[in-house]
Design an enzyme around this catalytic site. Structure first.
Site, short mmCIF file in Angstrom:
data_model
loop_
_atom_site.label_atom_id
_atom_site.label_comp_id
_atom_site.label_asym_id
_atom_site.label_seq_id
_atom_site.Cartn_x
_atom_site.Cartn_y
_atom_site.Cartn_z
N LYS A 297 0.79 -1.23 0.00
CA LYS A 297 0.00 0.00 0.00
C LYS A 297 0.82 1.29 0.00
O LYS A 297 0.26 2.37 -0.18
CB LYS A 297 -0.93 0.01 1.22
CG LYS A 297 -0.19 0.09 2.56
CD LYS A 297 -1.18 0.17 3.71
CE LYS A 297 -0.45 0.39 5.04
NZ LYS A 297 -1.40 0.52 6.17
N SER B 103 -10.25 -2.23 -1.43
CA SER B 103 -9.53 -1.35 -2.34
C SER B 103 -9.32 0.02 -1.69
O SER B 103 -9.48 0.18 -0.48
CB SER B 103 -10.27 -1.23 -3.67
OG SER B 103 -9.48 -0.59 -4.64
N LYS C 146 -7.05 5.56 -3.88
CA LYS C 146 -5.90 5.76 -4.77
C LYS C 146 -6.05 4.98 -6.08
O LYS C 146 -5.27 5.19 -7.01
CB LYS C 146 -4.61 5.39 -4.05
CG LYS C 146 -4.26 6.36 -2.92
CD LYS C 146 -3.03 5.94 -2.16
CE LYS C 146 -2.65 6.99 -1.11
NZ LYS C 146 -3.70 7.26 -0.13
N VAL D 107 -6.71 5.65 6.36
CA VAL D 107 -7.21 5.16 7.64
C VAL D 107 -6.34 5.71 8.76
O VAL D 107 -5.14 5.40 8.84
CB VAL D 107 -7.24 3.61 7.67
CG1 VAL D 107 -7.79 3.13 8.99
CG2 VAL D 107 -8.08 3.08 6.52
N ARG E 36 6.00 13.44 -3.30
CA ARG E 36 6.80 12.27 -3.60
C ARG E 36 6.31 11.62 -4.90
O ARG E 36 5.19 11.89 -5.35
CB ARG E 36 6.72 11.28 -2.44
CG ARG E 36 7.27 11.81 -1.14
CD ARG E 36 7.04 10.86 0.02
NE ARG E 36 5.62 10.68 0.31
CZ ARG E 36 5.16 9.90 1.27
NH1 ARG E 36 5.98 9.22 2.03
NH2 ARG E 36 3.84 9.79 1.47
#
Length: 391
Positions: free
Chosen positions: A124, A163, A166, A204, A296
């Site tokens: 992730k 899912s 993103k 989360v 990033r």
């Protein structure tokens, strides 16, 4: 407070809910209880933040047995020990296994024949997956296919893919692989007696690798708090909210459906950081500086829960929305290629993987190719491929 009659011991600890900026969503668990009670349930990624909370809540609903499928020994040991201490618990089966290991997966599925499968295992972390695209595809795409296919083979009643937002109009390798994982599940749902469901949710709070533990550690060190961009915004939710959503969505009977939780407005990450500083008894910028370090690779300024060619509508449960898709690309060719790569020990160039991802998910347009943690030459960046369907 002014008369110094309040001590630190009288101040309650910081709660993650304090950072949410809205009332937590409370869902009725009776439907989930009826779904789980007396069933054999398997959870992949059972030792992760979402997977472990799924296991905790599933245990409350008295399944016939719970199979904890996890490749990280320490995480599996921790959640198994926690659940094993419950009084009157159903049988627990801690299984060390990788979702990309077809033989191990099939052996476990055949031995336990789960009726409900919750697939939480995934890579992730966006920046890491930019540097390791093959591992992202292998775990998030191929791993999802193997688990979903194995669930069908043992005649599981339901399969739920966890899912992420993103996956919507992704700009990162991680997001693109999760979008393709959604497509894989929809592909399998077209001709299956197993009911396939996908659940998307936002960041989360408090999960492994989330910003809150990182910010708290930076505050404890005296700062600075580092944020990529002053306008960075995210949907945030609590771990119990995310798991409630997964369990509630699992009760719906529509084949191949995608669901999202209504989470209000996105929160600026810098505002979240300032709130955390204040709740720690400090003053932003005075006691704890905030510095901006730049986006990033693969990051977006804001996330989306619905794609360009998708629409949302209410579901039978308040606060849960049903996502309607446009044209769904055919993933058959990609799956055939991945079968070949599996047979060769995943010997494949990142360049060809990026081509496949971009073909299936047109919004994903990588500008820098990477392999094994090191950037590849810019000369290998592919030309944009012709779009084929909706990503």
């Amino acid at each position: 407070l002014l008369e110094c009659r309040v001590t630190v011991q009288q101040i309650r600890p910081l709660a993650i809910e304090d950072l949410l900026g809205r009332d937590p969503v409370r869902l009725n668990s009776e439907r989930a209880r009826q779904l789980v009670a007396g069933k054999r349930v398997l959870v992949t990624g059972a030792g992760g933040s979402i997977g472990s909370e799924l296991c905790r809540q599933i245990m409350r609903f008295n399944p016939a047995r719970l199979i904890l499928y996890e490749r990280y020994e320490n995480n599996l040991f921790a959640i198994h020990n926690e659940l094993a201490s419950m009084v009157g618990r159903p049988p627990l089966y801690p299984v060390i296994g990788d979702v990309t290991d077809r033989t191990r997966l099939d052996d476990v599925m055949t031995a336990h024949r789960p009726q409900l499968v919750f697939h939480a295992a995934a890579h992730k972390h966006v920046p890491l997956m930019e540097l390791n695209p093959l591992e992202a595809v292998k775990n998030n795409v191929w791993g999802t296919y193997l688990v979903a296919e194995a669930a069908e083979r043992v005649h599981a009643e339901r399969f739920v893919l966890i899912s992420t937002d993103k996956a919507v109009n992704p700009t990162s390798v991680m997001g693109a692989t999760k979008r393709v994982a959604e497509l894989v599940v929809q592909h399998l749902s077209l001709q299956s007696h197993t009911l396939y469901t996908t659940v998307r949710f936002g960041n989360v709070l408090g999960s492994n690798g989330s910003v809150v533990p990182q910010f708290k550690a930076q505050i404890e060190r005296g700062g600075p708090i580092t944020i990529t961009h002053p306008d960075m915004r995210r949907y945030f939710m609590l771990i119990p909210e995310a798991v409630h959503l997964v369990l509630e969505a699992a009760t719906f009977d529509e084949q191949g459906a995608v669901y999202v939780l209504e989470m209000g407005e996105q929160i600026k990450v810098v505002d979240l950081a300032k709130t955390l500083i204040r709740l720690s008894g400090l003053v932003p910028e005075k006691d704890i500086p905030i510095t901006f370090v730049g986006l990033r690779p693969g990051e977006k300024l804001y996330e989306e829960l619905v794609g360009i060619h998708e629409t949302v509508e209410p579901s039978a449960i308040d606060k849960i929305l049903r996502v309607r898709a446009g044209i769904v690309p055919d993933v058959s060719d990609l799956l055939q290629q991945l079968r070949h790569y599996e047979g060769t020990g995943y010997v494949v160039s990142p360049h060809s993987l990026m081509e496949w991802l971009s073909k299936l998910v047109p919004t994903f347009q990588p500008t820098t190719m990477v392999a094994n943690g090191a950037p590849l030459s810019q000369s290998v960046v592919r030309k944009p491929l012709e779009k084929t369907g909706t990503g």
